[in-house]
Design a protein around this motif. Structure first.
Motif, PDB file in Angstrom:
ATOM      1  N   UNK A   3     -91.219 -16.224 -18.535  1.00  0.00           N
ATOM      2  CA  UNK A   3     -90.310 -16.339 -19.675  1.00  0.00           C
ATOM      3  C   UNK A   3     -90.899 -17.337 -20.658  1.00  0.00           C
ATOM      4  N   UNK A   4     -90.351 -17.421 -21.850  1.00  0.00           N
ATOM      5  CA  UNK A   4     -90.797 -18.415 -22.817  1.00  0.00           C
ATOM      6  C   UNK A   4     -89.581 -18.911 -23.601  1.00  0.00           C
ATOM      7  N   UNK A   5     -89.047 -20.030 -23.152  1.00  0.00           N
ATOM      8  CA  UNK A   5     -87.864 -20.611 -23.803  1.00  0.00           C
ATOM      9  C   UNK A   5     -88.144 -22.082 -24.071  1.00  0.00           C
ATOM     10  N   UNK A   6     -87.220 -22.724 -24.776  1.00  0.00           N
ATOM     11  CA  UNK A   6     -87.481 -24.114 -25.153  1.00  0.00           C
ATOM     12  C   UNK A   6     -87.414 -25.048 -23.952  1.00  0.00           C
ATOM     13  N   UNK A   7     -86.309 -24.962 -23.177  1.00  0.00           N
ATOM     14  CA  UNK A   7     -86.132 -25.941 -22.111  1.00  0.00           C
ATOM     15  C   UNK A   7     -85.102 -25.454 -21.085  1.00  0.00           C
ATOM     16  N   UNK A   8     -85.557 -25.126 -19.872  1.00  0.00           N
ATOM     17  CA  UNK A   8     -84.611 -24.633 -18.852  1.00  0.00           C
ATOM     18  C   UNK A   8     -83.533 -25.658 -18.502  1.00  0.00           C
ATOM     19  N   UNK A   9     -83.787 -26.951 -18.773  1.00  0.00           N
ATOM     20  CA  UNK A   9     -82.794 -27.987 -18.434  1.00  0.00           C
ATOM     21  C   UNK A   9     -81.511 -27.861 -19.252  1.00  0.00           C
ATOM     22  N   UNK A  10     -81.544 -27.037 -20.301  1.00  0.00           N
ATOM     23  CA  UNK A  10     -80.341 -26.874 -21.129  1.00  0.00           C
ATOM     24  C   UNK A  10     -79.363 -25.863 -20.522  1.00  0.00           C
ATOM     25  N   UNK A  11     -79.720 -25.318 -19.339  1.00  0.00           N
ATOM     26  CA  UNK A  11     -78.969 -24.176 -18.796  1.00  0.00           C
ATOM     27  C   UNK A  11     -77.486 -24.469 -18.571  1.00  0.00           C
ATOM     28  N   UNK A  12     -77.146 -25.654 -18.046  1.00  0.00           N
ATOM     29  CA  UNK A  12     -75.728 -25.931 -17.737  1.00  0.00           C
ATOM     30  C   UNK A  12     -74.885 -25.942 -19.005  1.00  0.00           C
ATOM     31  N   UNK A  13     -75.425 -26.582 -20.039  1.00  0.00           N
ATOM     32  CA  UNK A  13     -74.710 -26.599 -21.327  1.00  0.00           C
ATOM     33  C   UNK A  13     -74.528 -25.169 -21.841  1.00  0.00           C
ATOM     34  N   UNK A  14     -75.573 -24.352 -21.694  1.00  0.00           N
ATOM     35  CA  UNK A  14     -75.493 -22.960 -22.135  1.00  0.00           C
ATOM     36  C   UNK A  14     -74.418 -22.208 -21.379  1.00  0.00           C
ATOM     37  N   UNK A  15     -74.396 -22.414 -20.049  1.00  0.00           N
ATOM     38  CA  UNK A  15     -73.421 -21.691 -19.219  1.00  0.00           C
ATOM     39  C   UNK A  15     -71.999 -22.049 -19.634  1.00  0.00           C
ATOM     40  N   UNK A  16     -71.777 -23.316 -19.896  1.00  0.00           N
ATOM     41  CA  UNK A  16     -70.407 -23.697 -20.243  1.00  0.00           C
ATOM     42  C   UNK A  16     -70.007 -23.063 -21.577  1.00  0.00           C
ATOM     43  N   UNK A  17     -70.909 -22.939 -22.521  1.00  0.00           N
ATOM     44  CA  UNK A  17     -70.574 -22.286 -23.803  1.00  0.00           C
ATOM     45  C   UNK A  17     -70.428 -20.762 -23.630  1.00  0.00           C
ATOM     46  N   UNK A  18     -71.230 -20.184 -22.734  1.00  0.00           N
ATOM     47  CA  UNK A  18     -71.124 -18.732 -22.472  1.00  0.00           C
ATOM     48  C   UNK A  18     -69.750 -18.424 -21.872  1.00  0.00           C
ATOM     49  N   UNK A  19     -69.307 -19.284 -20.946  1.00  0.00           N
ATOM     50  CA  UNK A  19     -67.990 -19.094 -20.317  1.00  0.00           C
ATOM     51  C   UNK A  19     -66.869 -19.279 -21.341  1.00  0.00           C
ATOM     52  N   UNK A  20     -67.077 -20.189 -22.274  1.00  0.00           N
ATOM     53  CA  UNK A  20     -66.087 -20.401 -23.339  1.00  0.00           C
ATOM     54  C   UNK A  20     -65.933 -19.111 -24.157  1.00  0.00           C
ATOM     55  N   UNK A  21     -67.066 -18.517 -24.520  1.00  0.00           N
ATOM     56  CA  UNK A  21     -67.029 -17.274 -25.307  1.00  0.00           C
ATOM     57  C   UNK A  21     -66.386 -16.151 -24.487  1.00  0.00           C
ATOM     58  N   UNK A  22     -66.648 -16.154 -23.207  1.00  0.00           N
ATOM     59  CA  UNK A  22     -66.155 -15.079 -22.336  1.00  0.00           C
ATOM     60  C   UNK A  22     -64.632 -14.959 -22.377  1.00  0.00           C
TER      61      UNK A  22
END
Ligand SMILES: NC(=O)c1ccc[n+]([C@@H]2O[C@H](COP(=O)([O-])OP(=O)(O)OC[C@H]3O[C@@H](n4cnc5c(N)ncnc54)[C@H](O)[C@@H]3O)[C@@H](O)[C@H]2O)c1
Length: 419
Positions: A3-22
């Motif tokens: 894969x090629x992304x900026x930073x895998x360490x951002x995953x938890x923050x991403x998950x919480x925003x994805x769940x918010x949108x859900x």
């Protein structure tokens, strides 16, 4: 997994925003339930080139539940939410190739990484995957079940390919579903474009002359919301019907050449090229703000503006490039002329993407189920699927509607009744 992304360490923050949108995407949740049971996309390698946002992450979860093996790249260099990309990789184990602010070369490298997986199906937003596949990888066309397309500009490109006999697999125009453009293009773009403009500038809209380029689905929404914030909206159009509609909706309509002298802010959403052109910049008021919400960054002729200036622009705030023309005027381009709602804000709210992406998921299923009968054309999702999505959305909103009585059904289908 590559894969090629900026930073895998951002995953938890991403998950919480994805769940918010859900929470605002109940239709997708319903589809996920049936997909998990029926597995309609089992064995399908799916390449997606879409805005990497919280809503897209929810769509990917549903497609994966349906059995698809997915790889994702960004459909716009500025729209990637790096925390979402990280969560897709870490939590959903989906290879993502997207980094916010990536240059053109990286953009196409990422897009080609998706095509390297030799997909059976593509999900496009702007038709860049389909176009690259046809132009550069004709040997991969044979394996294609089909593709889906999210936006107006992509559908226009794909229809042009079909008309030329160049399209080599069936495409479902998710954009053309009623449950997509009536809501996403109008209410989604309307709200999020104003959100992007305001986040980028913190300007007051009330009392300003806001020039809206076009009066299509997106620009109608922008005009409506700009007027709601107190702006004096001026519409420019090339289509007499749409222009007339804008007049009767209460807006002033005039050519862009006339509007440039009075506009404080310009927002174009036409899908066309050079809607704000060099000769317009020559007449524009100093301090004008210029933004685009159409798919590509060609609606505003930024190189033309640069040609009127001696120096490169200043950046007084993120997402604002201030050009100083040789005659001393300051013209501000927002978000480098790219989709301002995705560059400076977060794109469409989840609630409308719920319907758009329901169309994408059901469109993918439709392609698989009908692969033996579909030709190399652009298809609209069948009306029943549109009705199904609208019904699910109303259910989720707790809104009930009437059903036709037997008498009404007979009356509406008969030619016998008159005065
Ligand atoms: N920002 C977003 O999130 C978002 C969402 C959906 C669609 N889009 C994009 O927005 C663009 C418009 O989509 P739409 O669904 O509103 O399309 P549409 O076809 O409904 O409307 C486009 C309108 O622009 C008008 N137009 C074309 N050239 C013009 C010109 N030179 N001057 C003035 N008006 C002109 C057309 O006559 C038409 O009325 C497309 O590029 C689409 O892909 C963006």
């Amino acid at each position: 997994m590559e894969y090629d992304i900026k930073n895998p360490d951002l995953a938890e923050q991403g998950l919480s925003r994805i769940e918010w949108a859900r929470q605002e995407m109940p239709v997708l949740d319903k589809i996920e339930e049936t997909f998990a049971k029926d597995r309609p996309l089992e064995g399908i390698r799916l390449g997606a080139c879409m805005h990497v946002t919280t809503e897209t992450a929810n769509l990917m979860r549903v497609l994966k539940a349906g059995g698809a093996e997915i790889t994702v790249s960004a459909s716009n260099p500025l729209s990637t939410q790096d925390d979402v990309a990280a969560s897709l990789v870490v939590h959903q184990e989906i290879p993502v190739y997207a980094i916010t602010g990536e240059d053109d070369e990286t953009y196409y490298r990422h897009l080609n990484a998706v095509l390297d997986t030799e997909p059976h199906m593509i999900m496009d937003d702007g038709a860049d995957l389909a176009s690259t596949l046809h132009k550069e990888r004709p040997n991969q066309l044979e394996a294609m079940v089909g593709g889906t397309e999210e936006t107006t500009t992509g559908v226009i490109r794909l229809k042009a390919m079909a008309a030329d006999g160049a399209l080599k697999f069936p495409v479902v125009a998710a954009n053309d579903a009623q449950t997509k453009h009536l809501f996403d293009n109008r209410y989604g773009t309307g709200q999020s474009t104003m959100d992007g403009v305001i986040r980028a500038t913190n300007y007051l809209i009330a009392g300003k002359n806001i020039v809206v380029g076009g009066y299509g689905w997106c620009s109608r929404g922008i005009a409506m919301r700009a007027a709601g914030l107190g702006g004096n909206v001026i519409v420019t159009e090339v289509d007499p019907l749409r222009a007339l509609e804008a007049v009767m909706d209460g807006f002033r309509v005039m050519p862009m050449a006339d509007a440039v002298g009075i506009g404080d802010m310009f927002i174009s959403a036409t899908g066309d090229i050079a809607v704000v052109d060099t000769h317009h910049f020559e007449k524009m008021k100093s301090g004008a703000l210029v933004a685009n919400s159409g798919h590509f960054d060609v609606e505003i002729n930024i190189p033309g503006l640069r040609g009127l200036c001696d120096a490169d622009p200043q950046r007084p705030r993120p997402f604002v490039d201030q050009y100083t023309t040789r005659d001393g005027r300051k013209i501000n381009i927002l978000g480098e002329g790219r989709l301002i709602n995705l560059a400076a804000a977060e794109g469409h709210p989840a609630s409308v993407m719920d319907m758009s992406f329901a169309g994408q998921a059901l469109g993918a299923r439709y392609l698989v189920e009908n692969q033996d009968i579909l030709g190399d054309e652009v298809y609209v999702i069948p009306a029943e699927v549109d009705q199904e999505i609208a019904g699910l959305k109303l259910d989720a909103m707790g809104i009930r509607i009437d059903t036709l009585t037997a008498q009404q059904a007979e009356y509406l289908s008969s030619w016998q009744h008159g005065t």
